[in-house]
Design a protein around this motif. Structure first.
Motif, PDB file in Angstrom:
ATOM      1  N   GLY A 121     -98.322  32.938  35.981  1.00 11.03           N
ATOM      2  CA  GLY A 121     -97.909  33.903  35.248  1.00 11.03           C
ATOM      3  C   GLY A 121     -96.665  33.919  34.641  1.00 11.03           C
ATOM      4  O   GLY A 121     -96.259  34.466  33.556  1.00 11.03           O
ATOM      5  N   SER A 122     -95.706  33.252  35.625  1.00 10.46           N
ATOM      6  CA  SER A 122     -94.382  33.254  35.149  1.00 10.46           C
ATOM      7  C   SER A 122     -94.285  32.247  33.819  1.00 10.46           C
ATOM      8  O   SER A 122     -93.391  32.479  32.920  1.00 10.46           O
ATOM      9  CB  SER A 122     -93.508  32.662  36.020  1.00 10.46           C
ATOM     10  OG  SER A 122     -91.956  32.541  35.783  1.00 10.46           O
ATOM     11  N   ALA A 123     -94.865  31.123  34.063  1.00 15.34           N
ATOM     12  CA  ALA A 123     -95.186  30.173  32.730  1.00 15.34           C
ATOM     13  C   ALA A 123     -95.463  30.743  31.574  1.00 15.34           C
ATOM     14  O   ALA A 123     -95.117  30.491  30.515  1.00 15.34           O
ATOM     15  CB  ALA A 123     -96.002  28.993  33.214  1.00 15.34           C
ATOM     16  N   LEU A 124     -96.442  31.724  31.774  1.00 20.68           N
ATOM     17  CA  LEU A 124     -97.093  32.287  30.551  1.00 20.68           C
ATOM     18  C   LEU A 124     -96.412  33.574  29.949  1.00 20.68           C
ATOM     19  O   LEU A 124     -96.956  34.122  29.058  1.00 20.68           O
ATOM     20  CB  LEU A 124     -98.566  32.724  30.907  1.00 20.68           C
ATOM     21  CG  LEU A 124     -99.706  31.689  31.224  1.00 20.68           C
ATOM     22  CD1 LEU A 124    -101.036  32.184  31.594  1.00 20.68           C
ATOM     23  CD2 LEU A 124     -99.875  30.801  29.847  1.00 20.68           C
ATOM     24  N   GLU A 154     -78.049  34.452  17.846  1.00 22.08           N
ATOM     25  CA  GLU A 154     -77.706  32.906  17.807  1.00 22.08           C
ATOM     26  C   GLU A 154     -78.481  32.503  18.829  1.00 22.08           C
ATOM     27  O   GLU A 154     -79.051  31.185  18.948  1.00 22.08           O
ATOM     28  CB  GLU A 154     -76.360  32.802  18.210  1.00 22.08           C
ATOM     29  CG  GLU A 154     -75.298  33.366  16.911  1.00 22.08           C
ATOM     30  CD  GLU A 154     -73.992  32.969  16.884  1.00 22.08           C
ATOM     31  OE1 GLU A 154     -73.178  32.952  16.040  1.00 22.08           O
ATOM     32  OE2 GLU A 154     -73.484  32.886  18.097  1.00 22.08           O
ATOM     33  N   VAL A 155     -78.468  32.917  20.182  1.00 22.67           N
ATOM     34  CA  VAL A 155     -79.157  32.440  21.588  1.00 22.67           C
ATOM     35  C   VAL A 155     -80.619  32.623  21.629  1.00 22.67           C
ATOM     36  O   VAL A 155     -81.292  31.972  22.511  1.00 22.67           O
ATOM     37  CB  VAL A 155     -78.261  32.829  22.826  1.00 22.67           C
ATOM     38  CG1 VAL A 155     -77.046  32.378  22.425  1.00 22.67           C
ATOM     39  CG2 VAL A 155     -78.384  34.309  22.982  1.00 22.67           C
ATOM     40  N   ALA A 156     -81.252  33.574  20.930  1.00 20.76           N
ATOM     41  CA  ALA A 156     -82.779  34.060  21.143  1.00 20.76           C
ATOM     42  C   ALA A 156     -83.299  32.886  20.942  1.00 20.76           C
ATOM     43  O   ALA A 156     -83.325  32.223  19.949  1.00 20.76           O
ATOM     44  CB  ALA A 156     -82.989  35.185  20.191  1.00 20.76           C
ATOM     45  N   GLY A 157     -84.380  32.556  21.838  1.00 13.61           N
ATOM     46  CA  GLY A 157     -85.431  31.517  21.758  1.00 13.61           C
ATOM     47  C   GLY A 157     -84.832  30.562  22.970  1.00 13.61           C
ATOM     48  O   GLY A 157     -86.022  30.324  23.678  1.00 13.61           O
ATOM     49  N   ASP A 158     -83.594  29.993  23.141  1.00 14.63           N
ATOM     50  CA  ASP A 158     -83.076  29.415  23.986  1.00 14.63           C
ATOM     51  C   ASP A 158     -83.046  30.402  25.293  1.00 14.63           C
ATOM     52  O   ASP A 158     -82.994  30.171  26.350  1.00 14.63           O
ATOM     53  CB  ASP A 158     -81.739  28.828  23.906  1.00 14.63           C
ATOM     54  CG  ASP A 158     -81.949  27.559  22.737  1.00 14.63           C
ATOM     55  OD1 ASP A 158     -83.023  27.083  22.999  1.00 14.63           O
ATOM     56  OD2 ASP A 158     -81.128  27.256  22.177  1.00 14.63           O
ATOM     57  N   ARG A 186     -87.093  35.936  37.278  1.00 18.11           N
ATOM     58  CA  ARG A 186     -88.225  35.576  37.386  1.00 18.11           C
ATOM     59  C   ARG A 186     -88.499  34.955  35.911  1.00 18.11           C
ATOM     60  O   ARG A 186     -89.369  33.969  36.076  1.00 18.11           O
ATOM     61  CB  ARG A 186     -89.095  36.543  37.767  1.00 18.11           C
ATOM     62  CG  ARG A 186     -89.183  36.963  39.224  1.00 18.11           C
ATOM     63  CD  ARG A 186     -90.331  37.866  39.501  1.00 18.11           C
ATOM     64  NE  ARG A 186     -90.178  39.164  39.103  1.00 18.11           N
ATOM     65  CZ  ARG A 186     -89.462  40.276  39.947  1.00 18.11           C
ATOM     66  NH1 ARG A 186     -89.078  39.968  41.090  1.00 18.11           N
ATOM     67  NH2 ARG A 186     -89.400  41.209  39.511  1.00 18.11           N
ATOM     68  N   ILE A 187     -88.084  35.313  34.829  1.00 17.12           N
ATOM     69  CA  ILE A 187     -88.467  35.177  33.588  1.00 17.12           C
ATOM     70  C   ILE A 187     -88.081  33.395  33.476  1.00 17.12           C
ATOM     71  O   ILE A 187     -88.646  32.629  32.995  1.00 17.12           O
ATOM     72  CB  ILE A 187     -87.645  35.666  32.343  1.00 17.12           C
ATOM     73  CG1 ILE A 187     -88.307  37.233  32.532  1.00 17.12           C
ATOM     74  CG2 ILE A 187     -87.631  34.981  31.136  1.00 17.12           C
ATOM     75  CD1 ILE A 187     -87.692  38.107  31.634  1.00 17.12           C
ATOM     76  N   GLY A 188     -86.878  32.987  34.126  1.00 20.51           N
ATOM     77  CA  GLY A 188     -86.538  31.594  34.059  1.00 20.51           C
ATOM     78  C   GLY A 188     -85.775  31.261  32.664  1.00 20.51           C
ATOM     79  O   GLY A 188     -86.180  31.830  31.846  1.00 20.51           O
ATOM     80  N   GLY A 189     -85.010  30.455  32.845  1.00 18.62           N
ATOM     81  CA  GLY A 189     -84.215  29.869  31.803  1.00 18.62           C
ATOM     82  C   GLY A 189     -83.020  30.914  31.758  1.00 18.62           C
ATOM     83  O   GLY A 189     -82.862  31.860  32.385  1.00 18.62           O
ATOM     84  N   ASP A 197     -75.624  32.497  41.275  1.00 20.54           N
ATOM     85  CA  ASP A 197     -76.269  31.291  40.549  1.00 20.54           C
ATOM     86  C   ASP A 197     -77.206  31.138  39.597  1.00 20.54           C
ATOM     87  O   ASP A 197     -77.831  30.342  39.284  1.00 20.54           O
ATOM     88  CB  ASP A 197     -76.706  30.237  41.753  1.00 20.54           C
ATOM     89  CG  ASP A 197     -75.517  29.648  42.558  1.00 20.54           C
ATOM     90  OD1 ASP A 197     -74.337  29.581  42.159  1.00 20.54           O
ATOM     91  OD2 ASP A 197     -75.801  29.393  43.736  1.00 20.54           O
ATOM     92  N   ALA A 198     -77.450  32.916  39.366  1.00 23.13           N
ATOM     93  CA  ALA A 198     -78.644  32.766  38.221  1.00 23.13           C
ATOM     94  C   ALA A 198     -78.005  32.353  36.848  1.00 23.13           C
ATOM     95  O   ALA A 198     -76.917  32.476  36.538  1.00 23.13           O
ATOM     96  CB  ALA A 198     -79.212  34.428  38.399  1.00 23.13           C
ATOM     97  N   ARG A 199     -78.880  32.219  36.021  1.00 23.11           N
ATOM     98  CA  ARG A 199     -78.444  31.841  34.516  1.00 23.11           C
ATOM     99  C   ARG A 199     -78.375  32.952  33.770  1.00 23.11           C
ATOM    100  O   ARG A 199     -79.295  33.001  33.110  1.00 23.11           O
ATOM    101  CB  ARG A 199     -79.375  30.667  34.081  1.00 23.11           C
ATOM    102  CG  ARG A 199     -79.494  29.493  34.879  1.00 23.11           C
ATOM    103  CD  ARG A 199     -80.310  28.186  34.343  1.00 23.11           C
ATOM    104  NE  ARG A 199     -79.794  27.700  32.960  1.00 23.11           N
ATOM    105  CZ  ARG A 199     -80.341  27.062  32.172  1.00 23.11           C
ATOM    106  NH1 ARG A 199     -81.539  26.480  32.708  1.00 23.11           N
ATOM    107  NH2 ARG A 199     -79.900  26.627  31.152  1.00 23.11           N
TER     108      ARG A 199
END
Length: 447
Positions: A176-179, A266-270, A294-297, A332-334
């Protein structure tokens, strides 16, 4: 009593019953059978009977039910995963009712311009060799969250397979996180009894070329972006923490929101960009941060006008505790948090410290040079704009003229000019009139 002449016989009792709510229909049928003394005939297979049949037991009571609650985003991502599994194993799995004997419920959810079809409430039997290699299981999803029900996903198995059921739940959440359809998008975090994410479009046309602010603002924003995007692994290895926070402060109309929009575009997408509205900030900012992890990245959190809901504790700031708690989650979260305020002195000192908001950057009134650049950008497509002496107009401006003031000066000049071109004289006239600034009258109370 109703007069018998007003009564109308139902021409088709079954059709009349079918139009009722399921619970009312079941109650009336049972009452009718009881009054008539008729034996109860076997009705449609209900969810428990479906589960027992598929797992080859006499009663669902002899099974193990491993379940987990679904947070607001998982109410979409886990059903999406289940929909994917149903399609993958369409020739082998069997879909059944999720509640009583009601039909399986499917729905559609739009995220931006994409529409996703997924289950809302159902059970599905996956035989051995599909979801589990050596055992059958029945997965139940209930994605509706109400006062009477909890959104959750459950896995039914025989008792000897309980550990395998936990693994199924883990894989459902991981997939689910990947999707997750919100990843890489610009979304708004809303609060309506719980956290809800909603995709939206950023204002068009804002770039660094037409949002004129001190260079120090862009330098600090670029440092924050690079920290969570490019240097996360290095900073984490050095135990220095990767999460960063930047607080933009300055008078209204100086471009704080525009800076946020430019960086977000500028950063949306990444990055996944999450704008947090005030009610969500007060109530569920910690949930937003946990969901961001949880979204990751990399994630950009934007808290506009944070002073409206997070004042210093001496002023009774209603969102302060939520802000402090959220800013301490996941060092340590991004995550790059960018907040804005008209007055940094209203913020509690505990919030403005390294590790929460690492830097405070002033976005002040433009000087004469910056004002000239802003005017040039505003006049770029205006008829006659290329002939305006922007230096002369900038020199005539009061000291506390904001970028939004300059926009209104140009707009008033365009409206006054009508079908003719805009001139330096018209702009100077608007500056001299002072009408571009919306100020309350100096008089007393009106009766």
């Amino acid at each position: 009593m109703t007069d018998s002449s007003e009564r109308v016989a139902a021409p088709d009792v079954n059709a009349w019953l079918g139009a009722l709510e399921p619970s009312a229909r079941a109650a009336l049928v049972a009452l009718g059978e009881l009054l008539a003394g008729a034996p109860r005939t076997a009705g449609p297979e209900n969810a428990e009977q479906f589960t027992a049949r598929c797992l080859r037991v006499a009663s669902a009571a002899s099974l193990v039910d491993e379940n987990r609650e679904l947070n607001p985003v998982a109410r979409l991502t886990v059903p999406l995963t289940l929909a994917e599994l149903i399609e993958t194993h369409s020739g082998r799995c069997e879909v059944g009712p999720g509640e009583r004997a009601l039909a399986p419920m499917w729905t559609q959810t739009s995220v931006g311009d994409v529409r996703f079809r997924h289950p809302m409430c159902l059970r599905v039997h996956f035989p051995a060799g599909t979801v589990l290699e050596s055992a059958d299981c029945v997965v139940h999803v209930e994605a509706r969250e109400t006062v009477m029900r909890t959104a959750q996903v459950s896995v039914f198995v025989r008792p000897e397979h309980q550990e395998l059921a936990r693994g199924v739940l883990d894989r459902l959440q991981e997939r689910g996180s990947a999707l997750n359809p919100y990843r890489g998008r610009v979304v708004r975090a809303l609060y309506d009894g719980g956290l809800r994410l909603e995709a939206f479009d950023l204002p068009a046309g804002l770039t660094r070329s037409n949002v004129i602010v001190p260079d120090a603002v862009w330098t600090e924003m670029d440092l924050g972006v690079a920290s969570v995007r490019d240097h996360h692994a290095r900073l984490k290895a050095l135990a220095l923490g990767t999460r960063r926070g930047v607080l933009l402060c300055g008078p209204p109309g100086t471009g704080k929101s525009a800076v946020c929009a430019v960086v977000a575009r500028e950063v949306a997408g990444d990055f996944t960009v999450i704008y947090v509205e005030a009610r969500a900030g007060v109530a569920v900012l910690s949930d937003v941060v946990e969901e961001a992890q949880r979204i990751g990245g990399p994630v950009l959190l934007v808290l506009e006008d944070v002073d409206l809901w997070c004042l210093a504790r001496r002023a009774g700031g209603m969102g302060l505790s939520e802000l402090l708690q959220a800013m301490d989650i996941g060092s340590d979260a991004r995550i790059l948090t960018v907040a804005s305020t008209n007055d940094a002195t209203t913020m509690d000192r505990a919030a403005i410290r390294t590790g929460r908001f690492d830097s405070v950057v002033e976005v002040g009134f433009p000087d004469a040079v910056q004002a000239g650049r802003i005017l040039s950008a505003l006049l770029q497509d205006v008829p006659g704009g290329d002939g305006v002496d922007v230096a002369a107009v900038a020199a005539a401006l009061p000291a506390s003229t904001s970028g939004s003031d300059l926009r209104e000066i140009v707009r008033r000049a365009v409206l006054v000019a009508g079908d003719t071109t805009v001139s330096t004289g018209q702009l100077l006239s608007e500056v001299g009139s002072g009408r571009y600034q919306a100020r309350p009258p100096a008089g007393g109370m009106y009766l």
